[in-house]
Design a protein around this motif. Structure first.
Motif, PDB file in Angstrom:
ATOM      1  N   UNK A  24      44.276  31.260  18.255  1.00  0.00           N
ATOM      2  CA  UNK A  24      45.467  31.603  19.053  1.00  0.00           C
ATOM      3  C   UNK A  24      45.355  30.872  20.392  1.00  0.00           C
ATOM      4  N   UNK A  25      46.248  31.240  21.316  1.00  0.00           N
ATOM      5  CA  UNK A  25      46.177  30.640  22.651  1.00  0.00           C
ATOM      6  C   UNK A  25      44.888  31.034  23.357  1.00  0.00           C
ATOM      7  N   UNK A  26      44.283  32.145  22.918  1.00  0.00           N
ATOM      8  CA  UNK A  26      43.069  32.644  23.586  1.00  0.00           C
ATOM      9  C   UNK A  26      41.774  32.226  22.912  1.00  0.00           C
ATOM     10  N   UNK A  27      41.861  31.865  21.614  1.00  0.00           N
ATOM     11  CA  UNK A  27      40.647  31.495  20.876  1.00  0.00           C
ATOM     12  C   UNK A  27      40.917  30.256  20.026  1.00  0.00           C
ATOM     13  N   UNK A  28      39.983  29.332  20.084  1.00  0.00           N
ATOM     14  CA  UNK A  28      40.191  28.057  19.379  1.00  0.00           C
ATOM     15  C   UNK A  28      39.894  28.143  17.887  1.00  0.00           C
ATOM     16  N   UNK A  61      36.934  34.660  28.650  1.00  0.00           N
ATOM     17  CA  UNK A  61      36.793  34.749  30.106  1.00  0.00           C
ATOM     18  C   UNK A  61      37.329  36.068  30.654  1.00  0.00           C
ATOM     19  N   UNK A  62      38.143  36.757  29.876  1.00  0.00           N
ATOM     20  CA  UNK A  62      38.722  38.010  30.375  1.00  0.00           C
ATOM     21  C   UNK A  62      38.176  39.221  29.630  1.00  0.00           C
ATOM     22  N   UNK A  63      37.102  39.007  28.875  1.00  0.00           N
ATOM     23  CA  UNK A  63      36.519  40.126  28.140  1.00  0.00           C
ATOM     24  C   UNK A  63      35.558  40.901  29.041  1.00  0.00           C
ATOM     25  N   UNK A  64      35.472  42.206  28.822  1.00  0.00           N
ATOM     26  CA  UNK A  64      34.544  43.044  29.585  1.00  0.00           C
ATOM     27  C   UNK A  64      34.034  44.150  28.670  1.00  0.00           C
ATOM     28  N   UNK A 207      49.417  45.051  31.349  1.00  0.00           N
ATOM     29  CA  UNK A 207      49.073  43.691  30.919  1.00  0.00           C
ATOM     30  C   UNK A 207      49.402  42.712  32.047  1.00  0.00           C
ATOM     31  N   UNK A 208      48.355  42.249  32.713  1.00  0.00           N
ATOM     32  CA  UNK A 208      48.531  41.383  33.886  1.00  0.00           C
ATOM     33  C   UNK A 208      48.240  39.913  33.575  1.00  0.00           C
ATOM     34  N   UNK A 209      48.237  39.558  32.303  1.00  0.00           N
ATOM     35  CA  UNK A 209      47.930  38.167  31.985  1.00  0.00           C
ATOM     36  C   UNK A 209      48.896  37.209  32.684  1.00  0.00           C
ATOM     37  N   UNK A 210      48.314  36.281  33.400  1.00  0.00           N
ATOM     38  CA  UNK A 210      49.067  35.247  34.109  1.00  0.00           C
ATOM     39  C   UNK A 210      50.014  35.784  35.174  1.00  0.00           C
ATOM     40  N   UNK A 211      49.895  37.059  35.520  1.00  0.00           N
ATOM     41  CA  UNK A 211      50.692  37.577  36.637  1.00  0.00           C
ATOM     42  C   UNK A 211      50.213  36.901  37.915  1.00  0.00           C
ATOM     43  N   UNK A 219      43.898  46.670  46.313  1.00  0.00           N
ATOM     44  CA  UNK A 219      42.628  47.300  46.688  1.00  0.00           C
ATOM     45  C   UNK A 219      42.582  48.794  46.372  1.00  0.00           C
ATOM     46  N   UNK A 220      43.734  49.449  46.334  1.00  0.00           N
ATOM     47  CA  UNK A 220      43.747  50.887  46.064  1.00  0.00           C
ATOM     48  C   UNK A 220      44.256  51.215  44.671  1.00  0.00           C
ATOM     49  N   UNK A 221      44.529  50.186  43.889  1.00  0.00           N
ATOM     50  CA  UNK A 221      45.139  50.415  42.574  1.00  0.00           C
ATOM     51  C   UNK A 221      44.261  51.296  41.690  1.00  0.00           C
ATOM     52  N   UNK A 222      44.906  52.170  40.970  1.00  0.00           N
ATOM     53  CA  UNK A 222      44.204  53.113  40.092  1.00  0.00           C
ATOM     54  C   UNK A 222      43.946  52.498  38.728  1.00  0.00           C
ATOM     55  N   UNK A 223      42.733  52.715  38.240  1.00  0.00           N
ATOM     56  CA  UNK A 223      42.364  52.373  36.864  1.00  0.00           C
ATOM     57  C   UNK A 223      42.527  50.888  36.566  1.00  0.00           C
ATOM     58  N   UNK A 224      42.305  50.086  37.583  1.00  0.00           N
ATOM     59  CA  UNK A 224      42.353  48.632  37.426  1.00  0.00           C
ATOM     60  C   UNK A 224      40.974  48.154  36.972  1.00  0.00           C
ATOM     61  N   UNK A 225      40.924  47.300  35.972  1.00  0.00           N
ATOM     62  CA  UNK A 225      39.636  46.803  35.467  1.00  0.00           C
ATOM     63  C   UNK A 225      39.441  45.344  35.861  1.00  0.00           C
ATOM     64  N   UNK A 226      38.186  44.920  35.803  1.00  0.00           N
ATOM     65  CA  UNK A 226      37.881  43.504  36.068  1.00  0.00           C
ATOM     66  C   UNK A 226      38.599  42.614  35.070  1.00  0.00           C
ATOM     67  N   UNK A 227      38.706  43.102  33.855  1.00  0.00           N
ATOM     68  CA  UNK A 227      39.375  42.338  32.806  1.00  0.00           C
ATOM     69  C   UNK A 227      40.811  42.010  33.222  1.00  0.00           C
ATOM     70  N   UNK A 228      41.509  43.001  33.766  1.00  0.00           N
ATOM     71  CA  UNK A 228      42.898  42.772  34.190  1.00  0.00           C
ATOM     72  C   UNK A 228      42.956  41.771  35.338  1.00  0.00           C
ATOM     73  N   UNK A 229      42.024  41.917  36.282  1.00  0.00           N
ATOM     74  CA  UNK A 229      42.023  41.017  37.437  1.00  0.00           C
ATOM     75  C   UNK A 229      41.760  39.583  36.999  1.00  0.00           C
ATOM     76  N   UNK A 230      40.805  39.424  36.079  1.00  0.00           N
ATOM     77  CA  UNK A 230      40.485  38.066  35.609  1.00  0.00           C
ATOM     78  C   UNK A 230      41.644  37.453  34.848  1.00  0.00           C
TER      79      UNK A 230
END
Ligand code: SF4
Length: 233
Positions: A24-28, A61-64, A207-211, A219-230
């Motif tokens: 897919x677009x995420x895996x070759x 790169x966005x897995x956690x 789902x924050x992909x490419x946002x 900084x105060x967002x609730x239940x935000x994960x590193x995966x979403x940020x990445x």
């Protein structure tokens, strides 16, 4: 929270073996479950780590794993070699550690103090389940967590617009009032959030992909994960 962060040096590459992924677009490539990725080295580390996006493995790169890998390998299996039993445990513990991440966030919010005892009790149950992951019904714990996190969210956000599960993909949201919004499960793929103050917005499962989030205050967002940020830009 530190024990909920991945330490690949103490794992055996479980996340590169256990899950299946499809081209897919995420895996070759297509990779069946419980089969080592061809890019996994003998030292259990990725041999293309520095060039994952260029090689078509953006999904990696966005897995956690929320620290599930080293917990399973070291704490549950004493540093043993990979085995089917270890794979079984990883599949369960990965989901439980994600719950622990959310519960740790809930516990850190002073506004949710009336619920802290309940959060502690559930955290203890989830932790115990992670130590003994066989015969655990994860869906029951997920459901209980979901309800409790909902209550926490209500106390912390104290209002704010409800955009739960809203489809906001590609939208320009720079002029929207999203402070303390309920954005749980919202689709924000490619949305423009630059400069937006989200305050204690609930971003569980959003789902924050490419946002675009440059200058946004998360900084105060609730239940935000590193995966979403990445996954965001
Ligand atoms: S590309 Fe690297 S990080 Fe991704 S699954 Fe394969 S070995 Fe793991």
């Amino acid at each position: 929270m530190t024990e909920l962060e991945a330490d690949c040096s103490r794992c055996v590459g479980l996340c590169c073996v256990v899950p299946a992924f499809g081209r897919s677009a995420d895996f070759a490539i297509d990779k069946p479950a419980r089969t080592p990725c061809p890019h996994l080295g003998g030292d259990h580390l990725c041999t293309i780590h520095e060039v994952l996006p260029e090689r078509g493995f953006r999904g990696c790169t966005v897995y956690d794993c929320f620290g599930a890998g080293q917990f399973v390998v070291q704490d549950l299996f004493g540093g043993a070699a990979p085995s089917p039993a270890m794979f079984d445990a990883f599949e369960v513990v990965e989901r439980l550690h994600e719950l622990l991440w959310y519960l740790a966030d809930a516990r850190s919010r002073p506004e949710a103090a009336p619920l802290h005892d309940e959060v502690d009790g559930l955290r203890d149950r989830v932790s115990a389940a992670a130590r003994s992951p066989h015969d655990v019904d994860v869906t029951v714990l997920q459901s209980r967590c979901g309800a409790l996190l909902d209550e926490v969210s209500g106390l912390v956000r104290a209002g704010g617009p409800s955009l739960r599960h809203a489809d906001l993909a590609g939208r320009d949201l720079r002029e929207e009032d999203l402070y303390a919004a309920d954005l749980r499960g919202a689709v924000l793929i490619g949305a423009d959030l630059r400069g937006v103050d989200l305050g204690p917005a609930d971003l569980l499962g959003a789902d924050l992909r490419d946002a675009r989030v440059a200058g946004a205050d998360l900084s105060q967002a609730l239940f935000l994960t590193r995966l979403q940020v990445r996954a965001a830009r």
